[in-house]
Motif scaffolding. Structure first.
Motif, PDB file in Angstrom:
ATOM      1  N   GLU A   1     -61.366 -83.868 -36.527  1.00  0.00           N
ATOM      2  CA  GLU A   1     -61.082 -83.605 -37.952  1.00  0.00           C
ATOM      3  C   GLU A   1     -61.089 -82.115 -38.260  1.00  0.00           C
ATOM      4  O   GLU A   1     -60.148 -81.582 -38.865  1.00  0.00           O
ATOM      5  N   SER A   2     -62.178 -81.434 -37.823  1.00  0.00           N
ATOM      6  CA  SER A   2     -62.302 -80.014 -38.152  1.00  0.00           C
ATOM      7  C   SER A   2     -61.281 -79.198 -37.363  1.00  0.00           C
ATOM      8  O   SER A   2     -60.755 -78.201 -37.865  1.00  0.00           O
TER       9      SER A   2
ATOM     10  N   LYS B   1     -64.797 -73.568 -33.110  1.00  0.00           N
ATOM     11  CA  LYS B   1     -65.040 -75.015 -33.178  1.00  0.00           C
ATOM     12  C   LYS B   1     -64.838 -75.649 -31.805  1.00  0.00           C
ATOM     13  O   LYS B   1     -65.574 -76.548 -31.394  1.00  0.00           O
TER      14      LYS B   1
ATOM     15  N   THR C   1     -57.936 -67.628 -38.800  1.00  0.00           N
ATOM     16  CA  THR C   1     -57.978 -69.088 -38.631  1.00  0.00           C
ATOM     17  C   THR C   1     -58.121 -69.457 -37.156  1.00  0.00           C
ATOM     18  O   THR C   1     -58.860 -70.387 -36.802  1.00  0.00           O
TER      19      THR C   1
ATOM     20  N   TYR D   1     -65.791 -79.437 -30.377  1.00  0.00           N
ATOM     21  CA  TYR D   1     -65.153 -79.725 -31.661  1.00  0.00           C
ATOM     22  C   TYR D   1     -65.032 -81.215 -31.954  1.00  0.00           C
ATOM     23  O   TYR D   1     -64.977 -82.038 -31.064  1.00  0.00           O
ATOM     24  N   GLU D   2     -64.946 -81.466 -33.281  1.00  0.00           N
ATOM     25  CA  GLU D   2     -64.559 -82.800 -33.733  1.00  0.00           C
ATOM     26  C   GLU D   2     -63.098 -82.708 -34.140  1.00  0.00           C
ATOM     27  O   GLU D   2     -62.661 -81.682 -34.670  1.00  0.00           O
TER      28      GLU D   2
ATOM     29  N   THR E   1     -62.394 -72.030 -50.243  1.00  0.00           N
ATOM     30  CA  THR E   1     -63.708 -71.803 -49.661  1.00  0.00           C
ATOM     31  C   THR E   1     -64.657 -71.239 -50.722  1.00  0.00           C
ATOM     32  O   THR E   1     -64.240 -70.959 -51.836  1.00  0.00           O
TER      33      THR E   1
ATOM     34  N   SER F   1     -57.941 -79.572 -39.090  1.00  0.00           N
ATOM     35  CA  SER F   1     -57.813 -78.824 -40.358  1.00  0.00           C
ATOM     36  C   SER F   1     -57.475 -77.362 -40.085  1.00  0.00           C
ATOM     37  O   SER F   1     -56.700 -76.754 -40.820  1.00  0.00           O
ATOM     38  N   GLY F   2     -58.044 -76.804 -39.000  1.00  0.00           N
ATOM     39  CA  GLY F   2     -57.713 -75.424 -38.612  1.00  0.00           C
ATOM     40  C   GLY F   2     -56.259 -75.307 -38.200  1.00  0.00           C
ATOM     41  O   GLY F   2     -55.548 -74.385 -38.607  1.00  0.00           O
TER      42      GLY F   2
ATOM     43  N   GLU G   1     -61.724 -69.002 -36.102  1.00  0.00           N
ATOM     44  CA  GLU G   1     -62.600 -70.088 -36.576  1.00  0.00           C
ATOM     45  C   GLU G   1     -62.360 -71.371 -35.799  1.00  0.00           C
ATOM     46  O   GLU G   1     -63.302 -72.079 -35.430  1.00  0.00           O
ATOM     47  N   THR G   2     -61.074 -71.680 -35.553  1.00  0.00           N
ATOM     48  CA  THR G   2     -60.753 -72.904 -34.813  1.00  0.00           C
ATOM     49  C   THR G   2     -61.231 -72.788 -33.361  1.00  0.00           C
ATOM     50  O   THR G   2     -61.736 -73.759 -32.785  1.00  0.00           O
TER      51      THR G   2
END
Lengths: 353, 216
Positions: free
Chosen positions: B186-187, B178, B171, B183-184, A293, B190-191, B174-175
């Protein structure tokens, strides 16, 4: 015999003295501290006041340039030297700028046959009313390459924002390197304890962690001081900073865990296991996550670590000895701590008998 | 496998016999959720997400502190002769995983009723909880096991768990955000990938370290 055993301590003291003397007394290279004013419209004559740092403008032939893109230079028509650290440069700005933009950022260059060349990147902002790429390119292209002067003296690089604090590299970064080397060796002893149940290894391991913690706290303190002087804050929400603080917390937990268990064998076993877990947890926190990041630290978020912009050869000559010196100092302190603990343990065992 | 299932059943029976403890945790869940509703009244997805993970973090600590509560030294000597300590560890982790999932969904439900969400996406949240609780159950069991060896177990557990679980919590936060913001895949994925990575790392360390720590 005495010298043969303790040679590494002498080496450590020598290196630390060398780091302190050379690291603190070597001057910075000449640089440009500030230029004013820094926003102009094209098609006019402008006077730019330049303030230098560690410069000797009175002692050489000085010329100044504005640079945009990779190859567009504009030389000042006139340079008036005020004193060693101040000059006025007069530029006749052409009507058009090179490229297809109305607004361009230019670097300011001062070239002297005494000090060499110094650059203040992207400081001057120029704007134009209409775009004429061909005319702009022609009026900004110097037909003959100016041949900037390079002066070879042993000095540390001058970096805007960092200024004199660049010397903190020898202390802040070296302390962290030394801390990690001690933590790795402490894990080695923890593994040896878990294999052999020899309490001596546990004492060595815990002494190294305690000293590493001291170095870690000093690393945080020097980092915070550095941040205050460069980023104008004691602490930021930078991922590297937060992960470093978290790593310290993980190791504070190690110390609390140790002090909460009375039985020495159980304490050694449990804290040894936790020590291994802690180091393996700390490595991704400090070395992996910040790289994924954005971060203000070099080597993270795509910034190069130890690239030529951050670490030149003059710095390396002090930085590497500093890493070795601080590591030796750390292992020395840890050894004293271990010997103290060993005496305490022997006294406790004697009292128990 | 048979002993593992029996041990999970034992944990359930223990929980049933001392239901007041679980009742206390659930009372805390309802109490804090109501306090949040009373004082905040509503809010952005950011605030909702932050409050959810903060409350859930405390629920994890309360639940985790009880994992090795009944395993006193006297019992350990007997039980370690009857079964492999790793089975005991795995069973406790599995039971904690189930309990954390129940509490996580309950908290989601209570908070969603009191502070309704614009985008209520239970399926994504469930997947996130499953992955998060796998790692959290392992970290809590391991830390609780270490803390059970020392004095001031609850405080020690908090000191041990908080820094170790921080990357997982960060994490998940953050997820979770999203998911709440629509959310999408992909993102979101990744989380989850980072959480799975942390889980695998924790699992590997525990498999390596637990056999070294249980011996007395």
């Amino acid at each position: 015999m005495f010298y043969k055993i303790h040679w590494w301590k002498y080496l450590g003291v020598l290196l630390m003295v060398y780091v302190l003397i050379v690291g603190l007394l070597t001057p910075l290279k000449p640089g440009i501290f500030d230029v004013k004013p820094n926003r102009f419209k094209t098609n006019q004559k402008v006077n730019i006041n330049v303030k230098g740092y560690n410069t000797n403008y009175t002692k050489g032939n000085v010329s100044t340039y504005l640079k945009t893109g990779n190859s567009f230079l504009l030389k000042a028509e006139e340079v008036a030297i005020i004193n060693d650290t101040e000059l006025d440069a007069v530029f006749n700005l052409p009507q058009h700028l090179p490229g297809k933009l109305n607004l361009v950022q230019c670097s300011f260059i001062v070239d002297s046959d005494f000090d060499g060349t110094s650059v203040l990147p992207s400081k001057i902002v120029l704007s134009q009313d209409s775009i004429n790429e061909i005319e702009g390119d022609l009026s900004w292209t110097i037909s003959k390459s100016p041949g900037f002067h390079v002066i070879h003296t042993y000095r540390f690089p001058y970096r805007n924002i960092l200024y004199e604090t660049i010397r903190n590299t020898f202390f802040h970064v070296s302390l962290w390197f030394a801390m990690f080397s001690m933590l790795m060796v402490s894990v080695y002893y923890a593994i040896r304890y878990l294999k052999t149940q020899n309490r001596d290894f546990d004492l060595r391991s815990s002494a190294l962690v305690k000293t590493a913690m001291l170095f870690g706290v000093l690393g945080l303190a020097t980092g915070s001081l550095w941040a205050r002087n460069t980023w104008d804050t004691w602490w930021t929400n930078d991922i590297k900073l937060n992960m470093s603080a978290l790593s310290m917390l993980i190791y504070f937990a190690y110390l609390i865990l140790r002090s909460s268990i009375e039985d020495p064998d159980r304490r050694a076993r449990i804290s040894g296991a936790y020590n291994i877990f802690a180091l393996v947890a700390v490595v991704p926190l400090i070395f992996v996550l910040p790289r994924l990041t954005d971060s203000l630290h070099p080597g993270n978020g795509g910034n190069p670590a130890f690239g030529s912009d951050d670490m030149d050869n003059a710095l390396r000559l002090v930085f590497y000895p500093a890493v070795v010196g601080f590591s030796i100092l750390g292992f020395w302190i840890a050894q004293l701590q271990y010997r103290l603990e060993r005496v305490k343990t022997a006294l406790d065992d004697h009292e128990d008998k | 496998m048979k002993s593992f299932i029996s041990l999970v059943r034992k944990e359930l029976v223990y929980e049933w016999r001392s239901l007041y403890q679980l009742g206390g945790v659930i009372a805390f869940l309802f109490g804090v959720s109501y306090l949040i509703y009373f004082f905040s009244g509503g809010g952005s997805p950011e605030l909702w997400n932050l409050l959810y993970w903060l409350v859930f973090m405390f629920l994890c600590f309360f639940t985790g502190s009880r994992v090795f509560e009944d395993d006193t030294q006297r019992f350990k000597i007997i039980s370690y002769q009857l079964l492999h300590p790793f089975n005991l560890f795995a069973a406790k982790s599995a039971y904690l995983f189930i309990l954390l999932n129940v509490l996580g969904i309950l908290l989601w439900g209570v908070l969603s009723i009191l502070i309704p969400l614009v985008k209520s996406e239970l399926r994504g949240w469930m997947i996130l909880l499953l992955f998060f609780n796998t790692g959290m159950a392992l970290i809590l069991t391991f830390s609780s096991f270490l803390a059970s060896q020392g004095q001031g177990k609850t405080l020690l557990l908090t000191v041990l768990v908080l820094p170790l679980s921080f990357p997982l919590l960060g994490t998940a936060y953050e997820t979770g955000l999203k998911i709440l913001n629509g959310y999408e895949f992909e993102s979101f994925f990744s989380g989850l990938r980072i959480i799975v990575g942390i889980n695998l790392f924790v699992l590997a360390m525990i498999v390596f370290l637990v056999p070294l720590t249980w011996k007395n």
